[in-house]
Write an enzyme that holds these catalytic residues in place. Sequence first.
Site, PDB file in Angstrom:
ATOM      1  N   LYS A  93     -12.987   5.392  -0.868  1.00  0.00           N
ATOM      2  CA  LYS A  93     -13.753   4.654  -1.880  1.00  0.00           C
ATOM      3  C   LYS A  93     -13.891   3.227  -1.371  1.00  0.00           C
ATOM      4  O   LYS A  93     -13.214   2.839  -0.406  1.00  0.00           O
ATOM      5  CB  LYS A  93     -13.045   4.700  -3.235  1.00  0.00           C
TER       6      LYS A  93
ATOM      7  N   ASP B  31      -8.846   9.873  -0.350  1.00  0.00           N
ATOM      8  CA  ASP B  31      -9.027   8.779  -1.317  1.00  0.00           C
ATOM      9  C   ASP B  31     -10.005   7.739  -0.784  1.00  0.00           C
ATOM     10  O   ASP B  31      -9.781   6.530  -0.924  1.00  0.00           O
ATOM     11  CB  ASP B  31      -7.681   8.134  -1.638  1.00  0.00           C
TER      12      ASP B  31
ATOM     13  N   GLY C  54      -2.959  -8.686  -2.225  1.00  0.00           N
ATOM     14  CA  GLY C  54      -3.281  -7.435  -2.911  1.00  0.00           C
ATOM     15  C   GLY C  54      -2.098  -6.843  -3.631  1.00  0.00           C
ATOM     16  O   GLY C  54      -0.950  -7.222  -3.416  1.00  0.00           O
ATOM     17  N   LYS C  55      -2.412  -5.880  -4.508  1.00  0.00           N
ATOM     18  CA  LYS C  55      -1.371  -5.212  -5.272  1.00  0.00           C
ATOM     19  C   LYS C  55      -1.820  -3.788  -5.539  1.00  0.00           C
ATOM     20  O   LYS C  55      -2.966  -3.557  -5.927  1.00  0.00           O
ATOM     21  CB  LYS C  55      -1.128  -5.950  -6.596  1.00  0.00           C
ATOM     22  N   GLY C  56      -0.920  -2.819  -5.306  1.00  0.00           N
ATOM     23  CA  GLY C  56      -1.237  -1.422  -5.553  1.00  0.00           C
ATOM     24  C   GLY C  56      -0.271  -0.813  -6.547  1.00  0.00           C
ATOM     25  O   GLY C  56       0.549  -1.504  -7.151  1.00  0.00           O
TER      26      GLY C  56
ATOM     27  N   ASN D  34     -10.854   1.122  -0.379  1.00  0.00           N
ATOM     28  CA  ASN D  34     -10.025   1.526   0.758  1.00  0.00           C
ATOM     29  C   ASN D  34     -10.743   1.410   2.103  1.00  0.00           C
ATOM     30  O   ASN D  34     -10.348   2.056   3.074  1.00  0.00           O
ATOM     31  CB  ASN D  34      -9.510   2.956   0.550  1.00  0.00           C
TER      32      ASN D  34
ATOM     33  N   PHE E  44       2.237   1.127  -5.966  1.00  0.00           N
ATOM     34  CA  PHE E  44       3.621   1.202  -5.513  1.00  0.00           C
ATOM     35  C   PHE E  44       4.150  -0.097  -4.914  1.00  0.00           C
ATOM     36  O   PHE E  44       5.339  -0.217  -4.656  1.00  0.00           O
ATOM     37  CB  PHE E  44       3.770   2.323  -4.479  1.00  0.00           C
ATOM     38  N   GLY E  45       3.301  -1.051  -4.636  1.00  0.00           N
ATOM     39  CA  GLY E  45       3.791  -2.260  -3.988  1.00  0.00           C
ATOM     40  C   GLY E  45       2.720  -3.324  -3.873  1.00  0.00           C
ATOM     41  O   GLY E  45       1.673  -3.252  -4.510  1.00  0.00           O
ATOM     42  N   LYS E  46       3.011  -4.326  -3.033  1.00  0.00           N
ATOM     43  CA  LYS E  46       2.117  -5.462  -2.866  1.00  0.00           C
ATOM     44  C   LYS E  46       1.816  -5.690  -1.391  1.00  0.00           C
ATOM     45  O   LYS E  46       2.468  -5.107  -0.517  1.00  0.00           O
ATOM     46  CB  LYS E  46       2.752  -6.718  -3.471  1.00  0.00           C
TER      47      LYS E  46
END
Length: 344
Positions: A147, A145, A29-31, A150, A33-35
């Site tokens: 959804k 948050d 995964g990737k967001g 998440n 701010f980071g991975k």
Amino acid sequence: MGGVCCKEEEIDFDGEVDLNHFELLRSVGKGAFGKVRVVQHKKDQKIYALKYINKEKCIKMRAVENIIQERRLLEEIDFPLVCNLRFAFQDDENMFMIIDLMLGGDLRFHLDRQGCLKEDMVQFYVAEVALGLHYLHSRKIVHRDLKPDNVLLCEKGHAHLTDFNIAVHYNDKKPLTAVAGSMAYMAPEVLSKKGYFESVDWWSLGVMAFELLFGKRPYRGKTNEALTQAILYDDLVFPENASSHVSKACIECLRGFLTRDVTKRLGCGPTGLQDLKDHAWLKHLDWDHMETKEAIAPFIPDSKRPNFDATHELEELLLEENPLKHKKRATPKPARRRNQRRSA
């Protein structure tokens, strides 16, 4: 004379935890701010998710406070239906959080793969997420948050809350006022800027349940302004075939979550969780066994194929300029002594 073998660095498992304690496996995964990567502890062989955040990027995005807040919140909580924090550490470049690994994928992934989900599946996820939210609210934490992205499934199909990047503590005497979250899932009281408490999570749960069932969200707009107006003022309209797709009790439950009056919203107030347990759509569920994850989920993710977007792993292999690897932290240089002032 034989060659000298390179001796593998000895790992001190009794010392401070660092990246060298873990085998780095695939990227999942990737967001913003980071991975996220799968890792395995070298001593006990347990599998976890590693969330790592680049410090420099974090500072540039002015997200330092969010990351620190997320870590502090995760250090406070421990619940079966939450992705719990197990270790946290850092090196000179990154901050690391080792979190419970959920191999079943997130609900967004399954919604995209399957299309609209079956009613019994959504029932189950709503109940388990509700238990997770109730636990957070009992500790005066609002997620903000919620959804499909998440909510992560474990290999047995249980739903877990994750991503506490904008979660915060709240005080019953001082409402929150920041507009935070993903707009399509924001409650009206967030957008109206009149102050809010934990009620916003129950609205978001209603939006998520609606989307999982019908493949689209209840309020939509082509611009942020249009979306805001829809959430604040539009009537709740169900798809034409809703009554043939889901039960009447399901529709009433969604109406309960998507009520703008927080005093009447399902899930809110001191009896909120009990009201959910007593609701016609949910009362048949084995709530006690759900909380302990002993209940049998209606859907078991396919363990023979990855339940995440495989492009994350490809990006890590082909595009990552600075691949993740164990690096010892630099030892700070001793401060120089200032020249002592000579007396005249």
